[in-house]
Design an enzyme around this catalytic site. Structure first.
Site, mmCIF file in Angstrom:
data_model
loop_
_atom_site.group_PDB
_atom_site.id
_atom_site.type_symbol
_atom_site.label_atom_id
_atom_site.label_comp_id
_atom_site.label_asym_id
_atom_site.label_seq_id
_atom_site.Cartn_x
_atom_site.Cartn_y
_atom_site.Cartn_z
ATOM 1 N N CYS A 87 40.005 -62.018 -40.001
ATOM 2 C CA CYS A 87 40.517 -60.892 -39.237
ATOM 3 C C CYS A 87 39.979 -59.577 -39.799
ATOM 4 O O CYS A 87 39.496 -59.518 -40.916
ATOM 5 C CB CYS A 87 42.025 -60.861 -39.327
ATOM 6 S SG CYS A 87 42.776 -62.425 -38.869
ATOM 7 N N ARG A 122 32.868 -59.900 -37.924
ATOM 8 C CA ARG A 122 33.718 -60.879 -38.606
ATOM 9 C C ARG A 122 34.251 -61.941 -37.642
ATOM 10 O O ARG A 122 34.792 -62.944 -38.068
ATOM 11 C CB ARG A 122 34.907 -60.169 -39.263
ATOM 12 C CG ARG A 122 34.485 -59.204 -40.348
ATOM 13 C CD ARG A 122 35.642 -58.300 -40.764
ATOM 14 N NE ARG A 122 36.664 -58.991 -41.505
ATOM 15 C CZ ARG A 122 36.653 -59.183 -42.816
ATOM 16 N NH1 ARG A 122 35.663 -58.732 -43.531
ATOM 17 N NH2 ARG A 122 37.634 -59.814 -43.405
ATOM 18 N N TRP A 168 41.252 -63.359 -35.967
ATOM 19 C CA TRP A 168 40.531 -64.641 -35.916
ATOM 20 C C TRP A 168 41.604 -65.678 -36.171
ATOM 21 O O TRP A 168 42.138 -65.790 -37.272
ATOM 22 C CB TRP A 168 39.445 -64.652 -36.999
ATOM 23 C CG TRP A 168 38.874 -65.993 -37.301
ATOM 24 C CD1 TRP A 168 39.273 -66.861 -38.281
ATOM 25 C CD2 TRP A 168 37.787 -66.632 -36.640
ATOM 26 N NE1 TRP A 168 38.485 -67.985 -38.251
ATOM 27 C CE2 TRP A 168 37.571 -67.882 -37.264
ATOM 28 C CE3 TRP A 168 36.955 -66.269 -35.565
ATOM 29 C CZ2 TRP A 168 36.579 -68.759 -36.859
ATOM 30 C CZ3 TRP A 168 35.959 -67.152 -35.176
ATOM 31 C CH2 TRP A 168 35.782 -68.378 -35.820
ATOM 32 N N ASN A 179 45.409 -60.117 -42.748
ATOM 33 C CA ASN A 179 44.229 -60.979 -42.815
ATOM 34 C C ASN A 179 44.453 -61.939 -43.969
ATOM 35 O O ASN A 179 44.805 -61.514 -45.062
ATOM 36 C CB ASN A 179 42.988 -60.102 -43.062
ATOM 37 C CG ASN A 179 41.768 -60.905 -43.467
ATOM 38 O OD1 ASN A 179 41.639 -62.071 -43.124
ATOM 39 N ND2 ASN A 179 40.875 -60.276 -44.206
ATOM 40 N N GLY A 180 44.277 -63.246 -43.722
ATOM 41 C CA GLY A 180 44.476 -64.221 -44.795
ATOM 42 C C GLY A 180 45.369 -65.353 -44.323
ATOM 43 O O GLY A 180 45.584 -65.524 -43.121
ATOM 44 N N GLU A 212 20.772 -82.642 -45.174
ATOM 45 C CA GLU A 212 21.158 -81.266 -44.860
ATOM 46 C C GLU A 212 20.127 -80.274 -45.399
ATOM 47 O O GLU A 212 19.779 -79.298 -44.724
ATOM 48 C CB GLU A 212 22.563 -80.992 -45.449
ATOM 49 C CG GLU A 212 23.086 -79.580 -45.282
ATOM 50 C CD GLU A 212 23.187 -79.108 -43.838
ATOM 51 O OE1 GLU A 212 23.023 -79.905 -42.912
ATOM 52 O OE2 GLU A 212 23.409 -77.898 -43.647
ATOM 53 N N LYS A 256 18.170 -77.642 -43.010
ATOM 54 C CA LYS A 256 18.201 -76.189 -43.266
ATOM 55 C C LYS A 256 16.783 -75.636 -43.323
ATOM 56 O O LYS A 256 16.468 -74.616 -42.717
ATOM 57 C CB LYS A 256 18.890 -75.861 -44.595
ATOM 58 C CG LYS A 256 20.383 -75.905 -44.688
ATOM 59 C CD LYS A 256 21.133 -74.843 -43.955
ATOM 60 C CE LYS A 256 21.331 -75.210 -42.522
ATOM 61 N NZ LYS A 256 22.433 -76.057 -42.168
ATOM 62 N N GLU A 277 14.985 -75.682 -39.860
ATOM 63 C CA GLU A 277 15.466 -74.819 -38.782
ATOM 64 C C GLU A 277 15.187 -73.336 -39.015
ATOM 65 O O GLU A 277 15.017 -72.601 -38.049
ATOM 66 C CB GLU A 277 16.927 -75.088 -38.413
ATOM 67 C CG GLU A 277 17.971 -74.653 -39.382
ATOM 68 C CD GLU A 277 19.393 -74.999 -38.896
ATOM 69 O OE1 GLU A 277 19.657 -75.007 -37.692
ATOM 70 O OE2 GLU A 277 20.239 -75.219 -39.766
ATOM 71 N N HIS A 306 10.013 -98.019 -48.386
ATOM 72 C CA HIS A 306 9.873 -98.590 -47.035
ATOM 73 C C HIS A 306 9.083 -97.660 -46.113
ATOM 74 O O HIS A 306 9.162 -97.799 -44.905
ATOM 75 C CB HIS A 306 11.260 -98.883 -46.464
ATOM 76 C CG HIS A 306 12.036 -99.841 -47.308
ATOM 77 N ND1 HIS A 306 11.785 -101.191 -47.335
ATOM 78 C CD2 HIS A 306 13.022 -99.634 -48.229
ATOM 79 C CE1 HIS A 306 12.600 -101.782 -48.196
ATOM 80 N NE2 HIS A 306 13.360 -100.851 -48.761
ATOM 81 N N LYS A 354 23.650 -70.866 -31.704
ATOM 82 C CA LYS A 354 24.729 -71.147 -32.661
ATOM 83 C C LYS A 354 25.672 -72.211 -32.107
ATOM 84 O O LYS A 354 26.135 -73.071 -32.829
ATOM 85 C CB LYS A 354 25.493 -69.848 -32.954
ATOM 86 C CG LYS A 354 26.599 -69.996 -33.980
ATOM 87 C CD LYS A 354 26.034 -70.170 -35.373
ATOM 88 C CE LYS A 354 27.083 -70.548 -36.386
ATOM 89 N NZ LYS A 354 26.518 -71.181 -37.577
HETATM 90 O O1 M6R Z 1 29.370 -76.476 -33.848
HETATM 91 P P1 M6R Z 1 28.919 -77.822 -34.334
HETATM 92 O O2 M6R Z 1 29.285 -78.069 -35.746
HETATM 93 O O3 M6R Z 1 29.390 -78.949 -33.449
HETATM 94 O O4 M6R Z 1 27.346 -77.770 -34.242
HETATM 95 C C1 M6R Z 1 26.561 -78.888 -34.469
HETATM 96 C C2 M6R Z 1 25.099 -78.489 -34.637
HETATM 97 O O5 M6R Z 1 24.630 -77.873 -33.476
HETATM 98 C C3 M6R Z 1 24.905 -77.533 -35.820
HETATM 99 O O6 M6R Z 1 25.414 -78.061 -37.005
HETATM 100 C C4 M6R Z 1 23.414 -77.210 -36.026
HETATM 101 O O7 M6R Z 1 22.752 -78.354 -36.469
HETATM 102 C C5 M6R Z 1 23.265 -76.045 -37.000
HETATM 103 N N1 M6R Z 1 22.334 -75.084 -36.508
HETATM 104 C C6 M6R Z 1 22.834 -76.467 -38.347
HETATM 105 O O8 M6R Z 1 22.587 -75.403 -39.198
#
Ligand code: M6R
Length: 610
Positions: A2, A27, A74, A98-99, A483, A487, A490, A506, A605
């Protein structure tokens, strides 16, 4: 997370507050509101949705007065709605917060027993009623009443309070959530972050946890909650407004990486009973009966959330001894998956809106399974469609590359596995105590690892021109390898593969030569010896190894070209730490390449379409 803004001075407060709230929009929020003292009483206007709606409402019903507080909410407790929007009023006072108040359920019950009627589902409203109770008991002025009330509050908060009886005063306090005081010429302000105040003053006072501050146009007074005087020196802020919004960081992603210790703490807050070695059931989204009786846990998720789900599977099998499946939601929805009434389907999604995850969840429900959502956005589509929800408290994540949502998902899934293990009788108390104690220590370990960011930056420089990078891990290091690779690809657009190290022979071993950087997740855990052999195999083929290893690991230091150290920790919590250097590496590589880190090409996003 928030946003709070407060103003006391001689100008009209409402436009200053709304402008300040606009600077805090980054935020994230779902509703907004202001409370303005017009000299006679307090008027409150609250609206659901964006600030434009609050501005429209204020045009129709202008509030004039030179003392006021405002808020962007939020949602964490209680769905986004006008009734849950702040400020919350009780008697003469209005409060914004907020919190997370940890003991809100107990305090609410106590107040209800005393005849208090609640108008919202928020944890915040208890603060307003506690202050009102102090005033009714004759505690004056407002400053003292707030101090008295806060003695009953456990949790993290930043609050601002105004009272009908004291038109020239705002009282604010912080404990674990940010709050800055701005010292103007004949006016004082407070806010959740510097940008909200920057157009009025550059003289700022940073409150410390446990501080309560009284703001008057002429100056401020700071004391602790228990009434000891406190001296807080003002600092001159010379940030540009854009820098200020990102807390001084160049990108939201970097800011979010560094927020992880705090948001993991927020996700754990109020959920752990260390003495009992247990997790409170209230916010787990699964009843004790379901936890006890399910015969299979079926995780569905996409992207980063899918990687968190893989770690969730390991924990669920180890601690709750329940068979698990992890599936990509986009695959489940187009197969003919078999779901049963004694399945617990766990849909993991930070946004709570991912189309594939939602569709897979609906298929699970149609098959009669119980469905739990693990999500970050309150009342989003996935938790709404599920039977229960376990929320992470990462606050809004703005960078497209998920970082703090991932580690809070890990924290939430480990809590869930402990909760299920205790209900099922598969997790002895002494082991759950150890796991939970280690989890509680994670935020401080995170701070330590993030403190070494400069060293990681130096390593990242060497990767800037790499076309391919291989990430290897085993056990709980495997989802972290996946992961790390996601990262890097992307945001840096380099090709990266995450592999279970046991699979190296393999196939991927054919790729290894002196050109290929290999990032090996190899902390001293149960899989260490196997990982060490894999690293030796890479080195034997001239591969370049960057190891994420436990401090003091001399063997690894000898073999790998570069080692990023992490502290010695219990195996179960390692993924929350080993991922941090990988997030930093991808961030630094992307930044060094001059890429748009926060909005990488072609990505959104929230993926609400297939
Ligand atoms: O909102 P979600 O966690 O369901 O999103 C899933 C993926 O679209 C998301 O994790 C995507 O892979 C990210 N850009 C990873 O950094």
């Amino acid at each position: 997370m928030c946003g709070i803004v407060g103003y006391v001075g001689s100008r009209n407060a409402a436009p200053i507050i709304v402008e300040g709230l606009r600077k805090l929009e980054y935020r994230g929020y779902d509703s907004a509101g202001v409370a303005i003292h017009d000299g006679k009483g307090i008027e409150i206007v609250r609206t659901l949705g964006k600030l434009a709606r609050l501005s429209d409402a204020l045009e129709k019903r202008p509030l004039t007065g030179s003392t006021g507080i405002g808020h962007t909410r939020w949602a964490t407790h209680g769905r986004p709605s006008e009734a849950n929007a702040h400020p919350h009023a009780a008697g003469p006072v209005a409060v914004v917060h907020n919190g997370i108040i940890e003991n809100h359920v107990a305090v609410r019950q106590e107040l209800e027993a005393q005849g208090v009627k609640f108008l919202s589902d928020t944890d915040t409203e208890i603060v307003a009623h506690l202050i009102h109770r102090e005033i009714e008991r004759g505690v004056k002025p407002l400053f003292k009443a707030v101090q008295g009330a806060l003695k009953h509050v456990v949790g993290a908060y930043a609050i601002a309070v105004t009272s009908r009886e004291e038109p020239d005063v705002i009282v604010a306090a912080r404990n674990g959530s940010p709050l800055v005081v701005g010292l103007g010429e004949g006016e004082m302000l407070c806010g959740s972050d510097i940008p909200a105040l920057l157009s009025h003053t550059r003289q700022m006072v940073f409150l410390e946890d446990g501080d309560v501050v009284e703001l008057r146009a002429s100056g401020i007074k700071v004391e602790t909650v228990s009434g000891e005087a406190a001296t807080r020196k003002a600092k001159q802020i010379d940030w540009s407004p854009v820098q200020a919004e990102r807390g001084g960081y160049k990108h939201f992603m970097r800011k979010e990486i560094h927020e992880q210790p705090d948001v993991v703490e927020a996700t754990l807050r109020g959920r752990i009973d260390l003495a009992e070695g247990d997790v409170y059931g209230a916010e787990m989204g699964v009843s004790a009966e379901v936890a006890r009786e399910v015969r299979r846990v079926y995780f569905i998720a996409c992207g980063t959330s899918h990687h968190a789900a893989i770690a969730g599977r390991y924990w669920m099998e180890q601690l709750a001894k329940v068979p698990c499946v992890v599936e990509l939601a986009s695959e489940v929805r187009y197969r003919e998956p078999l779901f049963y009434p004694d399945d617990l389907v766990v849909a993991v999604s930070q946004s709570g809106e991912t189309a594939d995850t939602l569709a897979a969840l609906k298929a699970a429900k149609a098959g009669g399974a119980k469905v739990l959502a693990v999500a970050n956005v309150l009342d989003s589509a996935i938790p709404r469609a599920a039977d229960g929800a376990l929320y992470t408290h990462a606050g809004p994540e703005i960078g497209v590359a998920s970082t703090k949502c991932f580690t809070t998902q890990l924290a939430a899934l480990l809590l869930l596995a402990v909760y299920m293990g205790r209900r099922r009788g598969t997790l002895p108390q002494d082991r759950s105590q150890k796991v939970l104690q280690s989890l509680v220590e994670v935020p401080n370990h995170m701070r330590e690892v993030l403190g070494d960011a400069d060293y990681v930056h130096a390593i990242a420089k060497r990767l800037t021109h790499a076309k391919d990078v291989l990430f290897l891990g085993r056990g709980l290091g495997y989802p972290i390898a996946l992961e790390g690779a996601l990262k890097l690809k992307e945001i840096s657009y380099a090709h990266a593969e995450g592999y279970a190290a046991g699979e190296m022979k393999h196939g991927p071993i054919a790729l290894i030569d002196e050109q290929l950087p290999v990032i090996a997740v190899c902390p001293r855990d149960a899989q260490y010896d196997k990982m060490l052999s894999n690293v030796q195999e890479v080195r034997a083929r001239e591969g370049q190894v960057i190891a994420i290893a436990t401090k003091g690991d001399e063997e690894m230091l000898e073999i790998a070209q570069h080692v990023v150290w992490i502290p010695k920790m219990a195996d179960e919590v390692l993924p929350l730490i080993t991922v941090l250097p990988l997030q930093l590496i991808s961030y630094f590589v992307a930044n060094l390449k001059g890429n748009d880190v926060d909005q990488p090409r072609n990505l959104a996003k929230t993926v609400t379409v297939e």
